[in-house]
Design an enzyme around this catalytic site. Structure first.
Site, PDB file in Angstrom:
ATOM      1  N   TYR A  91       0.900  -1.237  -0.126  1.00 32.55           N
ATOM      2  CA  TYR A  91      -0.017   0.003  -0.249  1.00 32.55           C
ATOM      3  C   TYR A  91       0.851   1.247  -0.267  1.00 32.55           C
ATOM      4  O   TYR A  91       0.347   2.241   0.143  1.00 32.55           O
ATOM      5  CB  TYR A  91      -0.959   0.089   1.188  1.00 32.55           C
ATOM      6  CG  TYR A  91      -2.078  -0.899   1.039  1.00 32.55           C
ATOM      7  CD1 TYR A  91      -3.244  -0.620   0.130  1.00 32.55           C
ATOM      8  CD2 TYR A  91      -2.170  -1.957   1.833  1.00 32.55           C
ATOM      9  CE1 TYR A  91      -3.976  -1.669   0.060  1.00 32.55           C
ATOM     10  CE2 TYR A  91      -3.368  -2.958   1.718  1.00 32.55           C
ATOM     11  CZ  TYR A  91      -4.032  -2.895   0.941  1.00 32.55           C
ATOM     12  OH  TYR A  91      -5.398  -3.725   0.596  1.00 32.55           O
ATOM     13  N   ASP A 150      -1.056  -9.222   8.759  1.00 28.68           N
ATOM     14  CA  ASP A 150       0.055  -9.872   8.397  1.00 28.68           C
ATOM     15  C   ASP A 150       1.142  -9.546   8.882  1.00 28.68           C
ATOM     16  O   ASP A 150       2.058 -10.386   9.324  1.00 28.68           O
ATOM     17  CB  ASP A 150      -0.393 -10.279   7.043  1.00 28.68           C
ATOM     18  CG  ASP A 150      -1.505 -11.293   6.734  1.00 28.68           C
ATOM     19  OD1 ASP A 150      -1.688 -12.146   7.489  1.00 28.68           O
ATOM     20  OD2 ASP A 150      -2.076 -11.199   5.761  1.00 28.68           O
ATOM     21  N   HIS A 399       3.952  -6.566  -4.806  1.00 32.34           N
ATOM     22  CA  HIS A 399       2.614  -6.596  -5.227  1.00 32.34           C
ATOM     23  C   HIS A 399       1.898  -5.079  -4.850  1.00 32.34           C
ATOM     24  O   HIS A 399       2.322  -4.665  -4.047  1.00 32.34           O
ATOM     25  CB  HIS A 399       1.853  -7.912  -4.889  1.00 32.34           C
ATOM     26  CG  HIS A 399       2.306  -7.900  -3.353  1.00 32.34           C
ATOM     27  ND1 HIS A 399       2.897  -8.635  -2.538  1.00 32.34           N
ATOM     28  CD2 HIS A 399       1.380  -7.345  -2.273  1.00 32.34           C
ATOM     29  CE1 HIS A 399       2.857  -8.544  -1.310  1.00 32.34           C
ATOM     30  NE2 HIS A 399       1.947  -7.794  -1.075  1.00 32.34           N
ATOM     31  N   TYR A 482     -11.340  -0.241  -0.887  1.00 32.71           N
ATOM     32  CA  TYR A 482     -11.325   0.213   0.671  1.00 32.71           C
ATOM     33  C   TYR A 482     -10.041   0.931   0.778  1.00 32.71           C
ATOM     34  O   TYR A 482      -9.953   1.710   1.931  1.00 32.71           O
ATOM     35  CB  TYR A 482     -11.707  -0.544   1.633  1.00 32.71           C
ATOM     36  CG  TYR A 482     -10.571  -1.332   2.259  1.00 32.71           C
ATOM     37  CD1 TYR A 482      -9.987  -2.306   1.293  1.00 32.71           C
ATOM     38  CD2 TYR A 482     -10.146  -1.230   3.492  1.00 32.71           C
ATOM     39  CE1 TYR A 482      -8.944  -3.062   1.917  1.00 32.71           C
ATOM     40  CE2 TYR A 482      -9.023  -1.784   4.076  1.00 32.71           C
ATOM     41  CZ  TYR A 482      -8.452  -2.810   3.140  1.00 32.71           C
ATOM     42  OH  TYR A 482      -7.231  -3.641   3.785  1.00 32.71           O
ATOM     43  N   ARG A 483      -8.945   0.651   0.126  1.00 29.60           N
ATOM     44  CA  ARG A 483      -7.579   1.203   0.563  1.00 29.60           C
ATOM     45  C   ARG A 483      -6.748   0.816  -0.803  1.00 29.60           C
ATOM     46  O   ARG A 483      -7.116  -0.033  -1.462  1.00 29.60           O
ATOM     47  CB  ARG A 483      -7.253   0.145   1.423  1.00 29.60           C
ATOM     48  CG  ARG A 483      -6.081   0.604   2.240  1.00 29.60           C
ATOM     49  CD  ARG A 483      -5.708  -0.376   3.472  1.00 29.60           C
ATOM     50  NE  ARG A 483      -4.403  -0.183   4.017  1.00 29.60           N
ATOM     51  CZ  ARG A 483      -3.919  -1.006   4.870  1.00 29.60           C
ATOM     52  NH1 ARG A 483      -4.514  -2.282   5.173  1.00 29.60           N
ATOM     53  NH2 ARG A 483      -2.961  -0.694   5.791  1.00 29.60           N
TER      54      ARG A 483
END
Length: 536
Positions: A91, A150, A399, A482-483
């Site tokens: 992110y 995680d 990723h 959502y993000r």
């Protein structure tokens, strides 16, 4: 020396000098080597001209330092980008959304400021990681439980403000929903405390989040209106036992009823862990198996043929349920779960999985068949994603997470997978075969799909275009992200466009009021200061 955009060299040099006076010269970082650590490790622009980079980084030691830093930044117009630990890989990491900003690195602020063993609450600074809190509890043998995402090196505050989640039970899984009270340094250096914290002598800052008057905490979730320097969290009691069991249903059409029963069990709190919907046909993700998941992407798939394959593998769909609590109670909850499915789905079968009295012994942990996050143990195993394996010989370099929220029905799972697989095919990107939903939030369901990043710019360009197309396609069907990573935050914000983008326009009004010089986290979550809106 890299100069932040819109700042002249004299002002920047003066500001760096004042920053050094506040935090110490060792904690004002400007070298190329230092700035490399503030890039996005999984950047989709890796090695390209557009890659997001910082001009410098400042690492304050406490909230007073943050306050003084913001006063200086406000005076000189220095763009500031706060990060907690900067470890939210997938992110964006520590890279600023507005390239050239000065990163305000809060990692030195890693103190657990208060732990109320009666109320089960904790007050932390932004540099406190899940590893830190877990160690604190273990060393003192406290009867509490950490719900961890995680990556265990993440910040409690950073993860909660970004909308992050964990893997254990109930409300604890949604980390923002388990927070209570925050302290925020605003762009001009003013300090705000929310909820009961607005009363100087309050004894319940970490117990009653609403305080008196408007609820302001939400302004600082997924926004750029302030720097959160303290935040309280509710902790759960350490459960006595843990149980898991799996339900298998035989037919393609059973998915709808499976989801209905799963929803009922969650809504009645008959299960308090995170349900995991899947399919034995997925074959553990082995794409080399021609009878497995590849069948799902065929819109003309022969259902009878698929059900014949499913019969050989134990079922068409599965759902693994988790229960935390008293051993006798969670045994009864699992029996209740089995009874509901037996009544409504012919041919359903069940599998008893793990049963542990907690805390699990080292011998039990060695045999544990799944991710330790589900037992509240922080770790870094998530970074095995995309690694080399027998059926994945070309490992990735990272990723990006594509994560649309979909309706909580079986039909929505099928429709979203078919639509998004077709969208990926348009860019010749074999991203998807079939993605089971995750049910992290009460009454929520989403797909979470990792889009690979590699070292080849041409391949990354293809992935970027595919990612943008997936966002647009999902939005057309009403499935909002959502993000998202920084380079898509503006685009995702544009998909929340009801009433001529009034959500963004209201956010801009707030931005202008709270940060009139627009120095704080420009562009974060698609909210730009006035002087940069034409560039957005």
């Amino acid at each position: 020396m890299r100069i932040p955009p819109g700042v002249n060299e004299a002002d920047y040099s003066a500001a760096l000098g004042e920053f050094a006076r506040i935090v110490g010269s060792d904690w004002v970082l400007t070298s190329d080597e230092d700035m490399a650590t503030y890039k996005d490790t999984y950047s989709p622009w890796k090695g390209e001209e557009k890659e997001l980079v910082a001009s410098a980084a400042i690492a304050p030691d406490n909230a007073d330092d943050v306050q003084e830093v913001m006063k200086v930044a406000h005076r000189y117009g220095i763009p500031i980008y706060p990060v907690s630990t900067g470890k939210n890989l997938g992110y964006g990491g520590a890279a600023p959304v507005y390239s050239g900003s000065v990163v305000l690195d809060l990692k030195r602020m890693n103190r657990i400021l208060g732990f109320d063993e009666t109320a089960g609450t904790v007050l932390v600074e932004p540099g406190v990681s899940y590893f830190d809190l877990f160690q604190y509890i273990q060393e003192r043998n406290l009867p509490f439980w950490v719900d961890t995402p995680d990556p265990g090196w993440g910040s409690l505050i950073g993860n909660a403000l970004d909308g992050g989640m964990g893997g254990t039970y109930g409300m604890l899984r949604h980390h923002y929903e388990s927070h209570c009270g925050m302290e925020v340094v605003l762009a001009d250096g003013e300090v705000l405390r929310t909820g009961m914290g607005a009363m100087p002598a309050a004894k319940t800052w970490q117990q009653f989040r609403w305080g008196y008057g408007p609820y302001l905490d939400g302004l600082f979730k997924q926004s750029n209106f302030g720097v959160v320097t303290k935040m309280g969290f509710w902790l759960g009691p350490k459960p006595e036992a843990f149980r898991r069991g799996t339900v298998f249903v035989p037919r393609f059409a059973d998915l709808e009823t499976l989801v209905d029963i799963k929803n009922y069990l969650e809504d009645t709190m008959a299960t308090n862990g995170m349900p995991e919907i899947g399919s034995p046909l997925l074959g553990g993700g082995d794409l080399s198996d021609p009878t497995s998941a590849a069948m799902y992407i065929r819109t003309d798939a022969n259902i009878a043929e698929m059900e014949a394959q499913a019969a050989k593998k134990g079922g068409f769909w599965s759902c693994r349920f988790a229960y935390y609590g008293n051993a006798a109670v969670i045994k009864a909850q699992w029996e209740h779960t089995k009874a509901l499915f037996t009544d409504r789905i012919p041919g359903v079968t069940f599998q008893d999985d793990e049963v542990y009295d907690l805390p699990a012994t080292p011998e039990q942990m060695a045999k544990f068949r799944t991710h330790p996050t589900i037992l509240g143990i922080p770790n870094l195993l998530a970074f095995q994603i995309g690694g080399r394996s027998a059926f994945y010989p070309n490992p990735t370099s990272g990723h990006m997470w594509f994560s649309p929220v979909i309706p909580r029905t079986g039909a929505a799972i099928i429709e979203a997978n078919r639509v998004l697989v077709d969208a990926a095919k348009e860019y010749n990107v074999p991203l998807l075969w079939f993605s089971p939903p995750v049910s992290i939030w009460p009454r929520g369901q989403m797909l979470v799909i990792g889009v690979p990043i590699r070292e080849d710019p041409q391949e990354n360009e293809q992935m970027r275009n595919a990612f943008r197309h997936l966002i647009a396609t999902a939005a057309e069907h009403g499935w909002g992200e959502y993000r998202t990573p920084p380079i898509y935050q503006d685009f995702v914000q544009s998909t929340y466009s009801f009433n001529d983008h009034i959500q963004r326009r209201v956010s801009e009004v707030l931005k202008d009021a709270l940060d009139p010089k627009g120095i704080l986290s420009a562009g974060r979550y698609g909210i730009w200061p006035r002087h940069l809106r034409k560039e957005a």
